[in-house]
Design an enzyme around this catalytic site. Structure first.
Site, PDB file in Angstrom:
ATOM      1  N   ASN A 356     -73.675 -77.932  30.124  1.00 40.36           N
ATOM      2  CA  ASN A 356     -73.518 -78.515  29.080  1.00 40.36           C
ATOM      3  C   ASN A 356     -74.694 -79.210  28.595  1.00 40.36           C
ATOM      4  O   ASN A 356     -74.813 -80.630  28.673  1.00 40.36           O
ATOM      5  CB  ASN A 356     -72.162 -79.699  29.132  1.00 40.36           C
ATOM      6  CG  ASN A 356     -71.923 -80.331  27.924  1.00 40.36           C
ATOM      7  OD1 ASN A 356     -72.306 -81.462  27.490  1.00 40.36           O
ATOM      8  ND2 ASN A 356     -71.041 -79.417  26.889  1.00 40.36           N
ATOM      9  N   GLY A 399     -70.713 -83.463  29.188  1.00 38.04           N
ATOM     10  CA  GLY A 399     -71.985 -83.570  29.607  1.00 38.04           C
ATOM     11  C   GLY A 399     -72.718 -84.082  28.318  1.00 38.04           C
ATOM     12  O   GLY A 399     -72.114 -84.682  27.312  1.00 38.04           O
ATOM     13  N   ARG A 401     -74.105 -82.868  25.780  1.00 35.56           N
ATOM     14  CA  ARG A 401     -73.874 -82.210  24.480  1.00 35.56           C
ATOM     15  C   ARG A 401     -72.465 -82.794  24.137  1.00 35.56           C
ATOM     16  O   ARG A 401     -72.434 -83.356  22.980  1.00 35.56           O
ATOM     17  CB  ARG A 401     -73.715 -80.511  24.417  1.00 35.56           C
ATOM     18  CG  ARG A 401     -73.437 -80.134  23.152  1.00 35.56           C
ATOM     19  CD  ARG A 401     -73.403 -78.631  23.173  1.00 35.56           C
ATOM     20  NE  ARG A 401     -73.510 -78.144  21.789  1.00 35.56           N
ATOM     21  CZ  ARG A 401     -72.327 -77.768  21.119  1.00 35.56           C
ATOM     22  NH1 ARG A 401     -71.282 -78.200  21.420  1.00 35.56           N
ATOM     23  NH2 ARG A 401     -72.519 -77.245  19.773  1.00 35.56           N
ATOM     24  N   CYS A 402     -71.535 -82.869  24.995  1.00 35.64           N
ATOM     25  CA  CYS A 402     -70.200 -83.596  24.615  1.00 35.64           C
ATOM     26  C   CYS A 402     -70.395 -84.842  24.053  1.00 35.64           C
ATOM     27  O   CYS A 402     -69.754 -85.405  23.524  1.00 35.64           O
ATOM     28  CB  CYS A 402     -69.366 -83.497  26.063  1.00 35.64           C
ATOM     29  SG  CYS A 402     -68.862 -81.855  26.585  1.00 35.64           S
ATOM     30  N   MET A 403     -71.461 -85.648  24.718  1.00 38.55           N
ATOM     31  CA  MET A 403     -71.591 -87.104  24.183  1.00 38.55           C
ATOM     32  C   MET A 403     -72.375 -87.406  22.882  1.00 38.55           C
ATOM     33  O   MET A 403     -72.519 -88.622  22.738  1.00 38.55           O
ATOM     34  CB  MET A 403     -72.266 -88.001  25.472  1.00 38.55           C
ATOM     35  CG  MET A 403     -71.281 -88.053  26.911  1.00 38.55           C
ATOM     36  SD  MET A 403     -71.981 -88.828  28.107  1.00 38.55           S
ATOM     37  CE  MET A 403     -73.723 -88.197  28.234  1.00 38.55           C
TER      38      MET A 403
END
Length: 434
Positions: A356, A399, A401-403
């Site tokens: 990620n 991770g 990218r998710c945040m």
């Protein structure tokens, strides 16, 4: 004023990005309720906040404007006299299963608060022990094992990638897969509608949160100005991808194709970006477990076809490498395996979001330091790897990218001529693309 949304690639230099600092909602996680709220463990809030502040500072240090969901939401409610009442109505309607008949009481309480506090209370959840409803108790309140919240907390909000996603100069406002996350896209709905940074631009909404089928931003990747890749995953359904493709083709001129990549529907592989991310013009991180023994992956290409009853033409192949090279217009492709391809290391680091990665410029990525095998391999492949601490943030199964939800990226050059793809004979007779 620049248009607030401009995302035509996964790797253009990051100019503006949405984040959410972890807050008291994490303190409302308990072992009894964390699984329903989609957590496998309980992060330590002070440490998670320190780690998130480090992450946000890295983005600023590399030239990105960092915007906070909680601040934008409060500013949106203050921007119009109608916004606060509308927002509270929507929140109560979508929280009906926990409000327990106290809608008027909760409405009065929320509307009595300043907008910043109102948003904080809605995000963090309202405990019954902290806000005692007046009058005769209802049956649910009298029971010994009563549910502790009037409003559920939203601990997944620091993963801003999923509730809404930027594509081109518009966004998808997503219907989330799990009930625990359904309310999250309401915040961006009100930001787009009322915030002075967004409302004057009438930002296009390619897919509305009220549609019937679920889709989440972790599955939405913008490969080039004319090609979007979307994971068919645990949390994004094939009919939602069809609807999005039709809307994109009908509403704008740039995007010509949507690639639907089929990945296993498991908790570990919940989104495409947990197993596959673009990090440079011809480089991707990938978790090898999503490929078959020949390195293939089921890919369904959707293109506009006005003569088809569904308005779409479908093509199918399992040549991941060849398909990516064709749409990117490159002669070579570098697929960098999570954990170096070692099955045990790959599984461990993928669980901790080793795949990620967030590209903040071509070949420059942000990762968790704990995934040291994958990070070293990326460096060997010529990438600049910026590590952040993620001991507590990663407990939420997401991770860098998710945040992050990019609002603006610099445009990069993309090929103008793409090889033709071979059409399928017909779509699946059961009505979906799979």
């Amino acid at each position: 004023m620049k248009h607030p949304i401009s995302v035509y690639s996964e790797i253009g230099k990051l100019e503006s990005v949405l984040v959410k600092r972890p807050g008291r909602e994490l303190e409302n996680l308990t072992p009894e309720h964390m699984a329903r709220l989609l957590f496998d463990d309980i992060p330590a809030l002070p440490v998670a906040q320190q780690e998130h502040d480090e992450f946000a500072q890295v983005l600023r240090n590399h030239g990105a404007e960092v915007l906070y969901l909680e601040q934008l939401s409060a500013e949106a409610l203050d921007a119009d006299s109608m916004a606060r009442d509308e927002f509270v109505t929507d929140i109560l309607e979508e929280s009906g299963h926990t409000v327990g008949g106290y809608e008027d009481f909760i409405r009065e309480y929320l509307l009595s608060l300043p907008s910043s506090k109102l948003i904080d209370e809605v995000m963090c959840g309202i405990r019954k022990c902290e806000l005692d409803a007046p009058g005769v108790k209802g049956l649910q309140d009298l029971m010994d094992r009563r549910y502790p919240f009037y409003l559920d907390p939203m601990p997944n909000l620091y993963f801003t990638r999923d509730p809404a996603a930027s594509i081109g100069n518009g966004m998808t406002l997503n219907r989330m897969y799990a009930q625990a996350r359904r309310r999250e896209s309401l915040f961006m709905k009100y930001v787009l509608k009322y915030h002075p940074k967004f409302a004057p631009h009438d930002v296009p909404v390619w897919l509305d949160r009220n549609q019937h089928y679920w889709i989440e931003g972790g599955d939405e990747l913008v490969l080039t100005t004319d090609t979007v890749a979307i994971g068919v995953s645990q949390r994004t359904s094939a009919p939602a991808i069809e609807n999005l493709a039709r809307n994109l083709f009908a509403s704008q001129k740039h995007i010509k194709r949507v690639l639907a990549l089929e990945i296993p529907e498991t908790r570990a592989f919940m989104h495409l970006d947990t197993v596959f991310t673009m990090v440079n013009y011809n480089q991707f991180t990938i978790h090898p477990a999503i490929q078959n023994d020949d390195g293939g992956l089921n890919i369904y290409t959707l293109e506009a076809d006005p003569d088809s009853p569904r308005g779409l033409r479908f093509t199918h192949n399992d040549d991941l490498r060849g398909t990516l090279m064709a749409v990117l217009g490159v002669d070579e492709l570098d697929l960098i395996p999570c954990g170096g391809g070692d099955p045990l290391v790959a599984a461990r680091e993928q669980w901790n979001d080793g795949s990620n990665t967030l590209a903040i410029a071509p070949g420059v990525v942000v990762t968790y330091s704990r995934n040291y095998v994958s990070n070293e391999l990326m460096r060997q492949h010529g990438l600049e790897v910026i590590e952040i601490t993620g001991s507590e943030l990663s407990r939420g199964r997401g991770g860098p990218r998710c945040m992050s939800q990019p609002f603006r990226r610099q445009c990069i050059e993309t090929p103008k001529h793409l090889p033709a793809l071979t059409p399928m004979k017909a779509p699946n007779p059961c009505g979906s693309i799979l």
